[in-house]
Design a protein around this motif. Structure first.
Motif, short mmCIF file in Angstrom:
data_model
loop_
_atom_site.label_atom_id
_atom_site.label_comp_id
_atom_site.label_asym_id
_atom_site.label_seq_id
_atom_site.Cartn_x
_atom_site.Cartn_y
_atom_site.Cartn_z
N PRO A 25 -5.38 17.92 10.41
CA PRO A 25 -5.47 18.39 11.82
C PRO A 25 -4.17 19.03 12.30
O PRO A 25 -4.21 20.00 13.08
N LEU A 26 -3.02 18.52 11.84
CA LEU A 26 -1.75 19.10 12.24
C LEU A 26 -1.61 20.52 11.69
O LEU A 26 -1.10 21.41 12.38
N TYR A 27 -2.09 20.73 10.46
CA TYR A 27 -2.05 22.08 9.87
C TYR A 27 -2.89 23.05 10.69
O TYR A 27 -2.46 24.17 11.01
N VAL A 28 -4.10 22.64 11.05
CA VAL A 28 -4.98 23.50 11.85
C VAL A 28 -4.34 23.78 13.20
O VAL A 28 -4.38 24.91 13.71
N LEU A 29 -3.72 22.77 13.80
CA LEU A 29 -3.08 22.93 15.11
C LEU A 29 -1.97 23.97 15.06
O LEU A 29 -1.93 24.90 15.87
N VAL A 30 -1.07 23.84 14.10
CA VAL A 30 0.05 24.78 13.98
C VAL A 30 -0.45 26.15 13.56
O VAL A 30 0.01 27.19 14.06
N ARG A 35 -1.24 31.95 15.58
CA ARG A 35 -2.13 33.04 15.16
C ARG A 35 -2.37 33.99 16.32
O ARG A 35 -2.64 33.55 17.45
N PRO A 36 -2.30 35.29 16.09
CA PRO A 36 -2.59 36.26 17.16
C PRO A 36 -4.05 36.15 17.60
O PRO A 36 -4.93 35.84 16.78
N PRO A 37 -4.34 36.38 18.88
CA PRO A 37 -5.73 36.28 19.36
C PRO A 37 -6.67 37.24 18.65
O PRO A 37 -7.88 36.98 18.58
N SER A 38 -6.14 38.34 18.13
CA SER A 38 -7.00 39.31 17.45
C SER A 38 -7.48 38.83 16.10
O SER A 38 -8.44 39.37 15.54
N ASP A 39 -6.84 37.84 15.54
CA ASP A 39 -7.21 37.30 14.23
C ASP A 39 -8.32 36.26 14.44
O ASP A 39 -8.09 35.18 14.97
N THR A 40 -9.54 36.60 14.02
CA THR A 40 -10.69 35.72 14.20
C THR A 40 -11.15 35.09 12.89
O THR A 40 -12.29 34.66 12.78
N SER A 41 -10.27 35.04 11.92
CA SER A 41 -10.64 34.47 10.63
C SER A 41 -10.75 32.95 10.73
O SER A 41 -10.50 32.35 11.79
N SER A 42 -11.12 32.32 9.64
CA SER A 42 -11.33 30.87 9.61
C SER A 42 -10.06 30.11 9.98
O SER A 42 -8.96 30.52 9.58
N ASN A 239 -6.07 29.69 21.00
CA ASN A 239 -4.70 29.92 20.54
C ASN A 239 -3.69 29.40 21.57
O ASN A 239 -2.70 28.74 21.21
N LEU A 240 -3.95 29.66 22.84
CA LEU A 240 -3.06 29.16 23.88
C LEU A 240 -3.18 27.65 24.04
O LEU A 240 -2.19 26.96 24.32
#
Length: 273
Positions: A25-30, A35-42, A239-240
Motif C-alpha cells: 500500500p505504501l508503494y501505491v501511495l507514493v 504521478r502526473p494527472p495525465s498518466d492514467t495507467s495502472s 493524485n492530490l
C-alpha cells in the motif's frame, strides 16, 4: 553451533512476504502521489515521469497549512491533558488496595467497552449548548474524555509492575505522595508515557468523524477533513489525495521515529508486567 535449517529459511520467507504485504500500500501511495494527472495507467505500474506538482496543488487547494496547524493544536493539547489526568488517576488506583480503588478502576474500564458513538448525539447537543461547535476546544474536550480510560489502563498495568522501593525511600526521606509521584514515580513512567503519547496522537490525528461532526460549517478543519474535500460526488482527484496523505503522514512519522526506542521499551515493560 547455529545451523541454517529449513525452518529458518521458511521463517525468512514468511517475514519477506509479510514485509511485501505491508509495503505494497505504501508503494501505491507514493507511486500515485508523484504521478502526473495525465498518466492514467495502472497504479501498480511505476511512474516514469514523477512530479512534485501534486504536493504543491494539494497544499494550496486543500489549505493544508491551516489544517495541519489545527490538527497539531488539537492533538498536542488533548494528549497533554490525557497524559496528566491518566497518570494522576492511575497512581492511586495502582497503589491503593481498598475496595473503592477496584470499583473506580472497573468504572473507568467501562469507558473502554462502550462505543463513543452511543453518546455522539448527547455530546453534540452539549457542545452546542456550550457554544463550542466550530471551535477546536470542542475536539479537545471530546478527546480528553475519550482517551482517558485507555491511557489510564496502560499506566495502571505499568505501575503494578513497578517496584515500590524508590517510593518507600522517598517517603522515608519525608516526601509527600505528590512529591514522590512527581520526582520519583513519574520519571520512571517515561517508557509507557511515550507509548501513550504516540498511540493517542495517532488516534486523534487520524480521526475523521469527530472533526467532521463538530467543525462542520466552520472555516477550521483538521487534516482528514481537508483531504476529504478532494473527493467529489462525480470526480475525485486521487493524485492530490495521495499527495495530501503523504503530507499528513510526515508529522506523525517524525514523532514516532524520534521516540521509537522509548516506545519499544514501553511495550516491553508492559509485556513483562
Amino acid at each position: 553451533m547455529n545451523r541454517y535449517t529449513r525452518r529458518t529459511f521458511s521463517l525468512e520467507l514468511l517475514m519477506v512476504a509479510i514485509a511485501l504485504v505491508v509495503a505494497f500500500p505504501l508503494y501505491v501511495l507514493v507511486n500515485l502521489a508523484v504521478r502526473p494527472p495525465s498518466d492514467t495507467s495502472s497504479p501498480l505500474r511505476p511512474t516514469l515521469a514523477p512530479t512534485l506538482d501534486n504536493f504543491t496543488q494539494a497544499w494550496q487547494q486543500g489549505a493544508l497549512g491551516g489544517a495541519l496547524a489545527n490538527s497539531a493544536l488539537v492533538t498536542v493539547v488533548s494528549v497533554l491533558i490525557v497524559i496528566a489526568i491518566s497518570a494522576l488517576a492511575a497512581y492511586p488506583l495502582a497503589r491503593v488496595t481498598a475496595r473503592w480503588s477496584r470499583g473506580i478502576f472497573l468504572l473507568i474500564m467501562l469507558g473502554l467497552m462502550l462505543p463513543f458513538q452511543l453518546a455522539a448525539l448527547p455530546l453534540y447537543q452539549t457542545m452546542r449548548d456550550l457554544h463550542l461547535l466550530g471551535s477546536a476546544w470542542a475536539l479537545i474536550l471530546f478527546y480528553s474524555g475519550l482517551q482517558v480510560p485507555f491511557t489510564t489502563f496502560l499506566y495502571i498495568g505499568f505501575l503494578r509492575a513497578l517496584p515500590r522501593d524508590f517510593e518507600d525511600a522517598a517517603f522515608i526521606d519525608g516526601c509527600t505522595s505528590w512529591e514522590a509521584f512527581r520526582h520519583v514515580v513519574f520519571p520512571m513512567l517515561k517508557p509507557i508515557t511515550v507509548t501513550a503519547i504516540v498511540l493517542n496522537a495517532v488516534s486523534i490525528w487520524n480521526d475523521f468523524f469527530t472533526p467532521l461532526l463538530y467543525l462542520s460549517g466552520s472555516t477550521q478543519q483538521t487534516v482528514p477533513v481537508a483531504i476529504s474535500g478532494f473527493v467529489g460526488q462525480y470526480v475525485s482527484d486521487w493524485n492530490l489525495i495521495f499527495a495530501a496523505l503523504l503530507i499528513s503522514m510526515i508529522p506523525i512519522l517524525v514523532v514516532y521515529f524520534a521516540l521509537q526506542r522509548s516506545i519499544i521499551n514501553g511495550f516491553a515493560g508492559g509485556l513483562k508486567g
